[in-house]
Design a protein around this motif. Structure first.
Motif, mmCIF file in Angstrom:
data_model
loop_
_atom_site.group_PDB
_atom_site.id
_atom_site.type_symbol
_atom_site.label_atom_id
_atom_site.label_comp_id
_atom_site.label_asym_id
_atom_site.label_seq_id
_atom_site.Cartn_x
_atom_site.Cartn_y
_atom_site.Cartn_z
ATOM 1 N N ARG A 13 9.863 13.101 1.696
ATOM 2 C CA ARG A 13 10.321 13.747 0.415
ATOM 3 C C ARG A 13 11.665 12.091 0.933
ATOM 4 N NH1 ARG A 13 9.247 16.675 -3.941
ATOM 5 N NH2 ARG A 13 7.894 18.116 -3.566
ATOM 6 N N THR A 14 11.740 12.238 1.593
ATOM 7 C CA THR A 14 13.037 10.869 2.534
ATOM 8 C C THR A 14 12.621 9.461 2.332
ATOM 9 O OG1 THR A 14 12.490 11.271 4.414
ATOM 10 C CG2 THR A 14 14.140 12.843 3.016
ATOM 11 N N GLY A 15 11.113 9.120 2.943
ATOM 12 C CA GLY A 15 10.420 8.244 2.559
ATOM 13 C C GLY A 15 10.049 7.578 0.998
ATOM 14 N N SER A 16 10.851 6.245 1.513
ATOM 15 C CA SER A 16 10.466 5.381 -0.179
ATOM 16 C C SER A 16 9.506 4.834 -0.191
ATOM 17 C CB SER A 16 11.563 4.632 -0.483
ATOM 18 O OG SER A 16 11.414 3.187 0.561
ATOM 19 N N PRO A 17 9.111 4.866 -1.819
ATOM 20 C CA PRO A 17 7.420 3.565 -1.434
ATOM 21 C C PRO A 17 7.827 2.512 -1.169
ATOM 22 C CG PRO A 17 8.411 4.399 -3.710
ATOM 23 C CD PRO A 17 9.072 4.774 -3.021
ATOM 24 N N ALA A 18 8.705 1.987 -0.611
ATOM 25 C CA ALA A 18 8.738 0.142 0.327
ATOM 26 C C ALA A 18 8.308 0.617 1.736
ATOM 27 C CB ALA A 18 10.224 -0.556 0.010
ATOM 28 N N ASN A 19 8.150 1.732 1.749
ATOM 29 C CA ASN A 19 7.943 2.226 3.807
ATOM 30 C C ASN A 19 6.105 2.702 3.484
ATOM 31 O OD1 ASN A 19 10.022 2.352 5.248
ATOM 32 N ND2 ASN A 19 11.085 4.521 4.577
ATOM 33 N N PRO A 22 0.462 -0.850 1.823
ATOM 34 C CA PRO A 22 -1.128 -0.537 0.113
ATOM 35 C C PRO A 22 -2.182 -0.647 1.855
ATOM 36 C CG PRO A 22 -0.284 -3.370 1.525
ATOM 37 C CD PRO A 22 1.020 -2.088 1.810
ATOM 38 N N ILE A 23 -3.325 -0.005 1.265
ATOM 39 C CA ILE A 23 -4.814 -0.318 1.310
ATOM 40 C C ILE A 23 -5.125 -1.027 1.524
ATOM 41 C CG2 ILE A 23 -6.970 1.423 1.046
ATOM 42 C CD1 ILE A 23 -5.142 4.288 0.879
ATOM 43 N N ARG A 24 -5.691 -1.290 2.128
ATOM 44 C CA ARG A 24 -7.250 -3.010 2.822
ATOM 45 C C ARG A 24 -8.362 -2.525 2.365
ATOM 46 N NH1 ARG A 24 -7.019 -7.277 7.293
ATOM 47 N NH2 ARG A 24 -8.071 -8.787 6.383
ATOM 48 N N PHE A 25 -8.464 -1.571 2.933
ATOM 49 C CA PHE A 25 -9.821 -1.797 2.796
ATOM 50 C C PHE A 25 -10.402 -0.171 2.205
ATOM 51 C CE2 PHE A 25 -9.023 -3.123 6.633
ATOM 52 C CZ PHE A 25 -9.886 -4.332 7.434
ATOM 53 N N VAL A 26 -11.857 -0.101 1.755
ATOM 54 C CA VAL A 26 -11.574 0.895 0.342
ATOM 55 C C VAL A 26 -12.977 1.055 0.378
ATOM 56 C CG1 VAL A 26 -9.541 0.860 -1.364
ATOM 57 C CG2 VAL A 26 -11.341 -0.606 -1.726
ATOM 58 N N ARG A 64 -20.274 2.921 7.613
ATOM 59 C CA ARG A 64 -20.077 3.545 5.981
ATOM 60 C C ARG A 64 -19.398 2.185 5.857
ATOM 61 N NH1 ARG A 64 -17.084 8.150 3.129
ATOM 62 N NH2 ARG A 64 -17.303 6.852 1.462
ATOM 63 N N ASN A 65 -20.097 1.113 4.560
ATOM 64 C CA ASN A 65 -19.339 -0.136 4.258
ATOM 65 C C ASN A 65 -18.006 -0.293 3.581
ATOM 66 O OD1 ASN A 65 -21.785 -1.788 5.064
ATOM 67 N ND2 ASN A 65 -22.959 -1.466 3.540
ATOM 68 N N LEU A 66 -17.228 -0.966 4.130
ATOM 69 C CA LEU A 66 -15.783 -0.749 3.339
ATOM 70 C C LEU A 66 -15.791 -2.421 2.730
ATOM 71 C CD1 LEU A 66 -13.977 1.334 5.688
ATOM 72 C CD2 LEU A 66 -14.643 1.695 4.051
ATOM 73 N N ILE A 67 -14.925 -2.164 1.675
ATOM 74 C CA ILE A 67 -14.685 -3.573 0.773
ATOM 75 C C ILE A 67 -12.950 -3.600 1.352
ATOM 76 C CG2 ILE A 67 -14.354 -4.761 -1.092
ATOM 77 C CD1 ILE A 67 -17.588 -4.053 -0.457
ATOM 78 N N ASP A 68 -13.066 -5.470 2.033
ATOM 79 C CA ASP A 68 -11.858 -5.448 2.507
ATOM 80 C C ASP A 68 -11.009 -5.986 0.992
ATOM 81 O OD1 ASP A 68 -9.555 -7.086 3.103
ATOM 82 O OD2 ASP A 68 -10.701 -7.688 4.909
ATOM 83 N N LEU A 69 -9.880 -4.966 0.639
ATOM 84 C CA LEU A 69 -9.666 -6.051 -0.835
ATOM 85 C C LEU A 69 -9.177 -7.311 -0.466
ATOM 86 C CD1 LEU A 69 -7.879 -2.401 -1.871
ATOM 87 C CD2 LEU A 69 -10.220 -3.599 -2.646
ATOM 88 N N GLU A 70 -8.454 -8.061 0.740
ATOM 89 C CA GLU A 70 -7.979 -9.417 0.480
ATOM 90 C C GLU A 70 -9.241 -10.217 0.727
ATOM 91 O OE1 GLU A 70 -5.507 -8.944 4.238
ATOM 92 O OE2 GLU A 70 -3.924 -8.058 3.731
ATOM 93 N N GLY A 71 -10.225 -9.570 1.177
ATOM 94 C CA GLY A 71 -10.776 -11.065 0.949
ATOM 95 C C GLY A 71 -12.119 -10.841 -0.127
#
Length: 92
Positions: A13-19, A22-26, A64-71
């Motif tokens: 709860r002390t962490g902020s969203p800035a910390n 982002p998830i790269r592989f889904v 498993r195949n994972l999609i690279d959101l950056e790619g």
């Protein structure tokens, strides 16, 4: 629950969203929910070579195949390219 304990989602709860990173592989199902591309369409793009391994998708250690959101984003912006060229083209 104290303000320093973990929440039910496992985040402090002390962490902020800035910390948060982002998830790269889904997974394909997560990718479908995010973009509307169905798992069948994604598999077709992979099988045809439209999305090269190492550029738009990666094979995870569990197979498993994972999609690279950056790619994927680079593919959207720059179109079809050979394996590895998507990342190089975006950095130029």
């Amino acid at each position: 629950m104290s303000s320093h304990g973990a929440s039910s989602r496992g985040l402090s709860r002390t962490g902020s969203p800035a910390n948060l990173q982002p998830i790269r592989f889904v997974t394909l199902k997560q990718f479908e929910a995010l973009t509307g591309y169905t798992v069948d369409v994604v598999n077709s793009k992979i099988e045809r070579g439209d999305w090269p391994e190492g550029a738009v998708f990666f094979k995870a250690p569990d197979g498993r195949n994972l999609i690279d959101l950056e790619g994927y984003e680079e593919w959207v912006m720059h179109g079809k390219a050979a394996s590895g060229q998507l990342h190089r083209a975006a950095s130029q």
